[in-house]
Design an enzyme around this catalytic site. Structure first.
Site, mmCIF file in Angstrom:
data_model
loop_
_atom_site.group_PDB
_atom_site.id
_atom_site.type_symbol
_atom_site.label_atom_id
_atom_site.label_comp_id
_atom_site.label_asym_id
_atom_site.label_seq_id
_atom_site.Cartn_x
_atom_site.Cartn_y
_atom_site.Cartn_z
ATOM 1 N N HIS A 90 0.834 -1.197 0.000
ATOM 2 C CA HIS A 90 0.000 0.000 0.000
ATOM 3 C C HIS A 90 0.871 1.251 0.000
ATOM 4 O O HIS A 90 1.588 1.530 0.964
ATOM 5 C CB HIS A 90 -0.895 0.001 1.239
ATOM 6 C CG HIS A 90 -2.113 0.863 1.121
ATOM 7 N ND1 HIS A 90 -2.048 2.207 0.813
ATOM 8 C CD2 HIS A 90 -3.437 0.567 1.277
ATOM 9 C CE1 HIS A 90 -3.273 2.705 0.787
ATOM 10 N NE2 HIS A 90 -4.134 1.741 1.060
ATOM 11 N N GLY A 91 0.832 2.027 -1.082
ATOM 12 C CA GLY A 91 1.558 3.283 -1.145
ATOM 13 C C GLY A 91 0.869 4.368 -0.337
ATOM 14 O O GLY A 91 -0.225 4.173 0.204
#
Length: 299
Positions: A90-91
């Site tokens: 997850h950025g």
């Protein structure tokens, strides 16, 4: 006045792209509302009736992805024809995941259901967009029903915590989350690792401060705003599926996914780890990520 103006301009530059993304997301929801009203639709949001407007929205985001990030998607052939669970890093802003959903729909006309944090469902004015794009709560029951119906289901075990407090070292922040592995075993479906190169160089969070960490842990709400939006190169890699094995335990499956994704031992035990060691600079480097937009050999 000049100093104040320059300061405001500097702040806007830091946040203007993330704010633009938010604007386009709400614009997508408005388009869906107009489509629903004009066609007097009351059908299930996941039904094929919505495919024409899904294609319009996906096309817009795909054009944005191509122009701003030179987006590439690799390894679509690794996705199973039937159900499966996609596990991804997850950025700070999961815009890369939105690009993936759009291109998957355009290429394969396939909808991947997305497990989202509970706070997403509390955001005002996005109810229809979440329903039509297949965003679901992360309950075991919801996931099992989706898999039983033949859908791909995606989840980021690190979730909001990983978005807020991971950094250019691409450290996984899964904690003890093993629910996705248990669901995969119960549904007898494969797990497919996925990650996007340079996602942290495109959008970042301010360095962790104890106050913001404590605030998140107590409220489970993301108060720290992302910044950046640099047009770095994005490449999403889908790894080889980890097949269902009735003899494997939940803990072994979690470890297997981790090694295939982002535990930095740089061992070549899985295809995804090989892709990371080949393509991802650790720690991430913004200038290198920008220059990769012009590196034709990588294509």
């Amino acid at each position: 006045v000049i100093i104040g103006s320059l300061t405001i301009c500097g702040i806007l530059v830091f946040f203007i792209v993330p704010l633009t993304i938010v604007f386009f997301i709400y614009l997508s929801n408005i388009l869906l509302l107009i489509y629903q009203r004009n066609n007097e639709l009351k059908a299930d949001p996941l039904s094929d009736v919505w495919n024409s407007v899904r294609k319009t929205i996906a096309s817009f985001w795909d054009i944005y992805a191509r122009i701003w990030h030179g987006y590439e998607l690799h390894g679509v052939e690794n996705l199973p024809e039937g159900p499966g669970i996609l596990v991804y890093y997850h950025g700070a802003i999961p815009i890369d995941y939105l690009y993936f959903l759009s291109r998957l729909f355009l290429w394969k006309k396939r909808l991947c259901l997305s497990v989202a944090d509970h706070f997403v469902f509390r955001l005002p004015g996005l109810k229809l967009l979440l329903a039509v794009t297949g965003v679901i709560p992360g309950t075991r029951e919801e996931c099992l029903v989706a898999l039983k119906n033949g859908y791909l289901v995606s989840i980021s075990p690190g979730g909001v915590r990983e978005a807020l407090f991971s950094d250019e070292s691409y450290q996984l922040m899964w904690g003890n989350r093993k629910g996705f592995a248990q669901v995969a075993l119960e549904a007898k479906v494969p797990i497919i690792p996925m990650y996007t190169q340079n996602v942290r160089e495109g959008y970042r969070m301010f360095k962790e401060r104890r106050f913001f960490r404590q605030l998140y842990e107590s409220t489970r709400l993301p108060f720290t705003p992302p910044y950046g939006g640099l047009p770095v190169k994005f490449r999403t890699y889908i790894g080889k599926p980890i097949p269902y094995d009735p003899n494997i335990t939940t803990e072994e499956l979690v470890e297997k996914v981790c090694k295939g994704k982002f535990l930095f031992s740089f061992q070549t035990k899985t295809a995804v780890q090989a892709l990371i060691s080949k393509h991802q600079t650790i720690p991430g480097n913004i200038w290198k990520a920008l220059l990769e937009r012009f590196d034709k050999r990588r294509k």
